[in-house]
Design a protein around this motif. Structure first.
Motif, PDB file in Angstrom:
ATOM      1  N   ALA A 266       0.831  -1.206   0.000  1.00  0.00           N
ATOM      2  CA  ALA A 266       0.000   0.000   0.000  1.00  0.00           C
ATOM      3  C   ALA A 266       0.865   1.257   0.000  1.00  0.00           C
ATOM      4  O   ALA A 266       1.971   1.269   0.530  1.00  0.00           O
ATOM      5  CB  ALA A 266      -0.897   0.002   1.231  1.00  0.00           C
ATOM      6  N   ASP A 267       0.309   2.324  -0.598  1.00  0.00           N
ATOM      7  CA  ASP A 267       0.970   3.626  -0.528  1.00  0.00           C
ATOM      8  C   ASP A 267       0.494   4.368   0.733  1.00  0.00           C
ATOM      9  O   ASP A 267      -0.172   3.785   1.582  1.00  0.00           O
ATOM     10  CB  ASP A 267       0.717   4.442  -1.806  1.00  0.00           C
ATOM     11  CG  ASP A 267      -0.759   4.761  -2.029  1.00  0.00           C
ATOM     12  OD1 ASP A 267      -1.564   4.587  -1.093  1.00  0.00           O
ATOM     13  OD2 ASP A 267      -1.100   5.181  -3.144  1.00  0.00           O
ATOM     14  N   GLU A 268       0.812   5.659   0.852  1.00  0.00           N
ATOM     15  CA  GLU A 268       0.489   6.425   2.053  1.00  0.00           C
ATOM     16  C   GLU A 268      -1.017   6.515   2.324  1.00  0.00           C
ATOM     17  O   GLU A 268      -1.454   6.597   3.469  1.00  0.00           O
ATOM     18  CB  GLU A 268       1.042   7.865   1.962  1.00  0.00           C
ATOM     19  CG  GLU A 268       2.533   7.961   1.751  1.00  0.00           C
ATOM     20  CD  GLU A 268       2.898   7.778   0.282  1.00  0.00           C
ATOM     21  OE1 GLU A 268       2.219   8.323  -0.607  1.00  0.00           O
ATOM     22  OE2 GLU A 268       3.863   7.049   0.019  1.00  0.00           O
ATOM     23  N   GLU A 269      -1.842   6.521   1.263  1.00  0.00           N
ATOM     24  CA  GLU A 269      -3.297   6.620   1.429  1.00  0.00           C
ATOM     25  C   GLU A 269      -3.955   5.261   1.627  1.00  0.00           C
ATOM     26  O   GLU A 269      -5.174   5.168   1.731  1.00  0.00           O
ATOM     27  CB  GLU A 269      -3.934   7.297   0.207  1.00  0.00           C
ATOM     28  CG  GLU A 269      -3.700   8.789   0.137  1.00  0.00           C
ATOM     29  CD  GLU A 269      -2.512   9.125  -0.742  1.00  0.00           C
ATOM     30  OE1 GLU A 269      -2.341   8.457  -1.780  1.00  0.00           O
ATOM     31  OE2 GLU A 269      -1.750  10.031  -0.387  1.00  0.00           O
ATOM     32  N   GLY A 270      -3.156   4.193   1.635  1.00  0.00           N
ATOM     33  CA  GLY A 270      -3.708   2.855   1.809  1.00  0.00           C
ATOM     34  C   GLY A 270      -4.148   2.209   0.508  1.00  0.00           C
ATOM     35  O   GLY A 270      -4.757   1.152   0.511  1.00  0.00           O
ATOM     36  N   GLU A 271      -3.857   2.834  -0.626  1.00  0.00           N
ATOM     37  CA  GLU A 271      -4.226   2.276  -1.919  1.00  0.00           C
ATOM     38  C   GLU A 271      -3.171   1.268  -2.369  1.00  0.00           C
ATOM     39  O   GLU A 271      -1.973   1.499  -2.222  1.00  0.00           O
ATOM     40  CB  GLU A 271      -4.370   3.394  -2.953  1.00  0.00           C
ATOM     41  CG  GLU A 271      -5.239   2.980  -4.111  1.00  0.00           C
ATOM     42  CD  GLU A 271      -5.635   4.165  -4.976  1.00  0.00           C
ATOM     43  OE1 GLU A 271      -5.434   4.055  -6.186  1.00  0.00           O
ATOM     44  OE2 GLU A 271      -6.119   5.168  -4.437  1.00  0.00           O
ATOM     45  N   LEU A 272      -3.634   0.166  -2.918  1.00  0.00           N
ATOM     46  CA  LEU A 272      -2.733  -0.917  -3.285  1.00  0.00           C
ATOM     47  C   LEU A 272      -2.251  -0.810  -4.732  1.00  0.00           C
ATOM     48  O   LEU A 272      -2.975  -0.324  -5.607  1.00  0.00           O
ATOM     49  CB  LEU A 272      -3.444  -2.257  -3.110  1.00  0.00           C
ATOM     50  CG  LEU A 272      -3.936  -2.587  -1.705  1.00  0.00           C
ATOM     51  CD1 LEU A 272      -4.665  -3.909  -1.696  1.00  0.00           C
ATOM     52  CD2 LEU A 272      -2.771  -2.623  -0.735  1.00  0.00           C
ATOM     53  N   ALA A 273      -1.042  -1.328  -4.968  1.00  0.00           N
ATOM     54  CA  ALA A 273      -0.486  -1.340  -6.313  1.00  0.00           C
ATOM     55  C   ALA A 273      -1.328  -2.199  -7.254  1.00  0.00           C
ATOM     56  O   ALA A 273      -1.386  -1.928  -8.458  1.00  0.00           O
ATOM     57  CB  ALA A 273       0.962  -1.854  -6.267  1.00  0.00           C
ATOM     58  N   ILE A 274      -2.025  -3.202  -6.723  1.00  0.00           N
ATOM     59  CA  ILE A 274      -2.841  -4.079  -7.564  1.00  0.00           C
ATOM     60  C   ILE A 274      -3.988  -3.317  -8.239  1.00  0.00           C
ATOM     61  O   ILE A 274      -4.496  -3.733  -9.276  1.00  0.00           O
ATOM     62  CB  ILE A 274      -3.378  -5.279  -6.764  1.00  0.00           C
ATOM     63  CG1 ILE A 274      -3.908  -6.357  -7.701  1.00  0.00           C
ATOM     64  CG2 ILE A 274      -4.445  -4.831  -5.782  1.00  0.00           C
ATOM     65  CD1 ILE A 274      -4.236  -7.660  -7.030  1.00  0.00           C
ATOM     66  N   ASN A 275      -4.391  -2.171  -7.673  1.00  0.00           N
ATOM     67  CA  ASN A 275      -5.474  -1.393  -8.267  1.00  0.00           C
ATOM     68  C   ASN A 275      -5.137  -0.938  -9.683  1.00  0.00           C
ATOM     69  O   ASN A 275      -6.014  -0.888 -10.546  1.00  0.00           O
ATOM     70  CB  ASN A 275      -5.826  -0.195  -7.393  1.00  0.00           C
ATOM     71  CG  ASN A 275      -6.562  -0.625  -6.144  1.00  0.00           C
ATOM     72  OD1 ASN A 275      -7.205  -1.662  -6.119  1.00  0.00           O
ATOM     73  ND2 ASN A 275      -6.450   0.167  -5.103  1.00  0.00           N
ATOM     74  N   ASN A 276      -3.877  -0.603  -9.942  1.00  0.00           N
ATOM     75  CA  ASN A 276      -3.473  -0.212 -11.294  1.00  0.00           C
ATOM     76  C   ASN A 276      -3.616  -1.377 -12.260  1.00  0.00           C
ATOM     77  O   ASN A 276      -4.059  -1.201 -13.389  1.00  0.00           O
ATOM     78  CB  ASN A 276      -2.040   0.314 -11.300  1.00  0.00           C
ATOM     79  CG  ASN A 276      -1.913   1.609 -10.542  1.00  0.00           C
ATOM     80  OD1 ASN A 276      -2.843   2.407 -10.501  1.00  0.00           O
ATOM     81  ND2 ASN A 276      -0.766   1.824  -9.929  1.00  0.00           N
ATOM     82  N   LEU A 277      -3.248  -2.566 -11.811  1.00  0.00           N
ATOM     83  CA  LEU A 277      -3.394  -3.762 -12.650  1.00  0.00           C
ATOM     84  C   LEU A 277      -4.871  -4.045 -12.924  1.00  0.00           C
ATOM     85  O   LEU A 277      -5.257  -4.325 -14.059  1.00  0.00           O
ATOM     86  CB  LEU A 277      -2.740  -4.961 -11.967  1.00  0.00           C
ATOM     87  CG  LEU A 277      -2.834  -6.294 -12.698  1.00  0.00           C
ATOM     88  CD1 LEU A 277      -2.050  -6.250 -13.986  1.00  0.00           C
ATOM     89  CD2 LEU A 277      -2.340  -7.410 -11.804  1.00  0.00           C
ATOM     90  N   LEU A 278      -5.706  -3.949 -11.894  1.00  0.00           N
ATOM     91  CA  LEU A 278      -7.141  -4.181 -12.065  1.00  0.00           C
ATOM     92  C   LEU A 278      -7.765  -3.143 -12.996  1.00  0.00           C
ATOM     93  O   LEU A 278      -8.594  -3.478 -13.849  1.00  0.00           O
ATOM     94  CB  LEU A 278      -7.848  -4.165 -10.711  1.00  0.00           C
ATOM     95  CG  LEU A 278      -7.541  -5.332  -9.784  1.00  0.00           C
ATOM     96  CD1 LEU A 278      -8.138  -5.081  -8.404  1.00  0.00           C
ATOM     97  CD2 LEU A 278      -8.040  -6.641 -10.364  1.00  0.00           C
ATOM     98  N   ALA A 279      -7.391  -1.891 -12.850  1.00  0.00           N
ATOM     99  CA  ALA A 279      -7.925  -0.834 -13.704  1.00  0.00           C
ATOM    100  C   ALA A 279      -7.524  -1.050 -15.159  1.00  0.00           C
ATOM    101  O   ALA A 279      -8.320  -0.856 -16.073  1.00  0.00           O
ATOM    102  CB  ALA A 279      -7.458   0.532 -13.212  1.00  0.00           C
ATOM    103  N   SER A 280      -6.291  -1.481 -15.381  1.00  0.00           N
ATOM    104  CA  SER A 280      -5.816  -1.761 -16.732  1.00  0.00           C
ATOM    105  C   SER A 280      -6.595  -2.921 -17.358  1.00  0.00           C
ATOM    106  O   SER A 280      -7.016  -2.855 -18.509  1.00  0.00           O
ATOM    107  CB  SER A 280      -4.324  -2.077 -16.694  1.00  0.00           C
ATOM    108  OG  SER A 280      -3.872  -2.501 -17.944  1.00  0.00           O
ATOM    109  N   PHE A 281      -6.794  -3.986 -16.588  1.00  0.00           N
ATOM    110  CA  PHE A 281      -7.588  -5.123 -17.063  1.00  0.00           C
ATOM    111  C   PHE A 281      -9.006  -4.687 -17.407  1.00  0.00           C
ATOM    112  O   PHE A 281      -9.554  -5.045 -18.445  1.00  0.00           O
ATOM    113  CB  PHE A 281      -7.616  -6.228 -16.010  1.00  0.00           C
ATOM    114  CG  PHE A 281      -8.640  -7.286 -16.275  1.00  0.00           C
ATOM    115  CD1 PHE A 281      -8.443  -8.222 -17.279  1.00  0.00           C
ATOM    116  CD2 PHE A 281      -9.810  -7.327 -15.542  1.00  0.00           C
ATOM    117  CE1 PHE A 281      -9.397  -9.186 -17.539  1.00  0.00           C
ATOM    118  CE2 PHE A 281     -10.770  -8.288 -15.792  1.00  0.00           C
ATOM    119  CZ  PHE A 281     -10.565  -9.228 -16.795  1.00  0.00           C
TER     120      PHE A 281
END
Length: 132
Positions: A5-20
């Motif tokens: 997670a980054d500072e806001e608690g958002e996960l790196a996997i979200n970028n992969l999911l958004a791309s998919f």
């Protein structure tokens, strides 16, 4: 690293999911499955009730798929419990809630009754913590 997670608690996997999601539906953060996912025709004869029933689920849409946040644990062994796995996730974090929508069809025709329900059902999840 996808579950970090980054500072806001958002996960790196979200970028992969958004791309998919964008490749699948041509819409940023949305996954859309048009048409029938499930369709069943039934003939029922039960205690004098004779009816033809049609059930269906179609047009599934999941919006803001990239809204998974920390903490997240997937398939983590539970100490002292060899047959248990720990799963936990935060869903709908950030500025947009995770939304799901689908079309539900129920038609029934019998001797004394005729029903036709074609419903659009939705669920919106914002800042939901879940442990499975």
């Amino acid at each position: 690293q996808l579950l970090s997670a980054d500072e806001e608690g958002e996960l790196a996997i979200n970028n992969l999911l958004a791309s998919f999601a964008e490749r699948q539906s041509n819409e940023d953060g949305d996954i859309f499955f048009p048409g029938h996912l499930f369709k069943q025709d039934l003939d029922i004869a039960l205690n004098g009730l004779n009816a033809e029933i049609e059930l269906g689920i179609s047009d599934l849409r999941v919006s803001n798929i990239g809204s998974i946040g920390a903490p997240i644990k997937l398939l983590q062994p539970v100490k002292g419990e060899s047959s248990l796995l720990d799963n936990a996730a935060s869903i709908g974090v950030g500025s947009n809630a995770l939304r799901t929508e689908l079309r539900f069809l129920m038609k029934a025709k019998g001797d004394d009754v005729e029903v036709h329900n074609d419903l659009v059902l939705g669920l919106s999840l914002e800042n939901v913590g879940m442990a499975i």
